[in-house]
Design a protein around this motif. Structure first.
Motif, mmCIF file in Angstrom:
data_model
loop_
_atom_site.group_PDB
_atom_site.id
_atom_site.type_symbol
_atom_site.label_atom_id
_atom_site.label_comp_id
_atom_site.label_asym_id
_atom_site.label_seq_id
_atom_site.Cartn_x
_atom_site.Cartn_y
_atom_site.Cartn_z
ATOM 1 N N UNK A 110 16.117 -6.063 -2.410
ATOM 2 C CA UNK A 110 14.764 -5.740 -2.880
ATOM 3 C C UNK A 110 14.123 -6.959 -3.531
ATOM 4 N N UNK A 111 14.890 -7.665 -4.378
ATOM 5 C CA UNK A 111 14.373 -8.854 -5.053
ATOM 6 C C UNK A 111 13.956 -9.910 -4.032
ATOM 7 N N UNK A 112 14.802 -10.132 -3.021
ATOM 8 C CA UNK A 112 14.494 -11.129 -1.989
ATOM 9 C C UNK A 112 13.227 -10.760 -1.218
ATOM 10 N N UNK A 113 13.117 -9.475 -0.840
ATOM 11 C CA UNK A 113 11.952 -9.066 -0.051
ATOM 12 C C UNK A 113 10.671 -9.173 -0.867
ATOM 13 N N UNK A 114 10.731 -8.843 -2.161
ATOM 14 C CA UNK A 114 9.537 -8.932 -2.998
ATOM 15 C C UNK A 114 9.166 -10.386 -3.280
ATOM 16 N N UNK A 115 10.163 -11.259 -3.392
ATOM 17 C CA UNK A 115 9.881 -12.679 -3.593
ATOM 18 C C UNK A 115 9.119 -13.241 -2.394
ATOM 19 N N UNK A 116 9.518 -12.812 -1.193
ATOM 20 C CA UNK A 116 8.816 -13.258 0.017
ATOM 21 C C UNK A 116 7.385 -12.731 0.038
#
Length: 306
Positions: A110-116
């Motif tokens: 989730x963190x990775x997808x939101x960072x993108x």
């Protein structure tokens, strides 16, 4: 056709519309309009915005972002203060966290997808950029607001005079010299992020111009992430093309947001919490933020997140 805004308790004057939400914060009435298979119509959402101009801003930005492939709820039609928006089905991030007991691996994804998503959002410069209202105008305005929040906290007895003086001295010492404006979602929190087929979709757009570094800090603040998730978010944000003006300014923005949140928590407690448990959680969170700010004022090592 311009539709006259209705009062908070009245229904939208059309048969079949269902009132699903209404908030005092932005006076936004939310209606769900059921679709009809026989007529080939889809379910859609209608919201009443604070003004005709605000509705126009939301519609313009949502269309411009959608044209660039950005995952945001699209506004399809404007009628005065009312917006017709597509209805997206899917669980919110808040529900995923609460109901499914997300594992550490899922939380990191989730963190990775939101960072993108945030990095791509900051890279977009829609034609309507110059017309959008700013969240804050200048660093001087931020300093004025921070001073007001700190004075309120001291009057309420959360800080001693010595502690408040140290916090303010740290503010003046670490205040950023410059900032870059970007267009942002405006309210990126777990309740406004849907996961559809494993990918995030942003809803309830409230576009603003805001300092990039402040928006990065505000996103992490609203997600209430732990320190290792914050570090992962910043790493992935940079990897996806996002570039902060100055990453060393994050403790300043964190402290500013904590002071602001203390004031908001006090307002919610004054109005009355929805339940005794909710009131306890608000008071507990306020205590944690007070301790973090005292720590930052004393050491200058940054505001711990959890």
């Amino acid at each position: 056709m311009r539709v006259k805004a209705v009062s908070r308790k009245s229904n939208y004057p059309k048969k079949g519309f269902r009132l699903t939400g209404n908030t005092d914060l932005n006076n936004r009435a939310v209606y769900l309009v059921p679709g009809n298979r026989a007529k080939g119509t889809k379910t859609r959402k209608m919201t009443r915005e604070e003004s005709v101009q605000r509705a126009a801003d939301i519609m313009t930005v949502s269309r411009e972002w959608s044209e660039h492939g950005f995952p945001v709820q699209r506004a399809t039609k404007q009628e005065g203060e009312w917006l017709h928006q597509e209805y997206i089905r899917g669980p919110t991030l808040r529900r995923i966290y609460r109901k499914k007991r997300a594992t550490n691996t899922q939380r990191r994804d989730v963190v990775r997808s939101l960072a993108e998503v945030v990095a791509n959002m900051h890279g977009l410069h829609p034609p309507s950029f110059a017309k959008l209202p700013r969240h804050v105008d200048t660093m001087k305005e931020i300093e004025r607001k921070a001073h007001y929040f700190l004075q309120h906290a001291m009057i309420e007895g959360y800080f001693t005079k010595r502690q408040a003086e140290k916090i303010w001295a740290r503010f003046v010492q670490t205040r950023p010299k410059k900032g870059e404006y970007v267009v942002t979602h405006g309210d990126m929190q777990p309740g406004n992020i849907l996961y559809v087929r494993g990918k995030p979709e942003l809803i309830d757009l409230d576009p603003q111009r805001i300092f990039k570094d402040l928006d990065v800090a505000r996103t992490m603040h609203k997600m209430n992430w732990r320190s290792h998730h914050r570090r992962l978010f910043l790493t992935e944000y940079n990897r996806n093309g996002g570039k902060m003006t100055n990453e060393n300014d994050l403790p300043f923005w964190d402290a500013y947001l904590q002071l602001q949140r203390i004031r908001i928590n006090d307002r919610e407690l004054d109005k009355g919490a929805s339940s005794p448990y909710h009131g306890f959680r608000l008071a507990e969170r306020r205590t944690r933020m007070i301790k973090r700010l005292i720590y930052w004022g004393e050491t200058g090592e940054g505001v711990p997140t959890r």
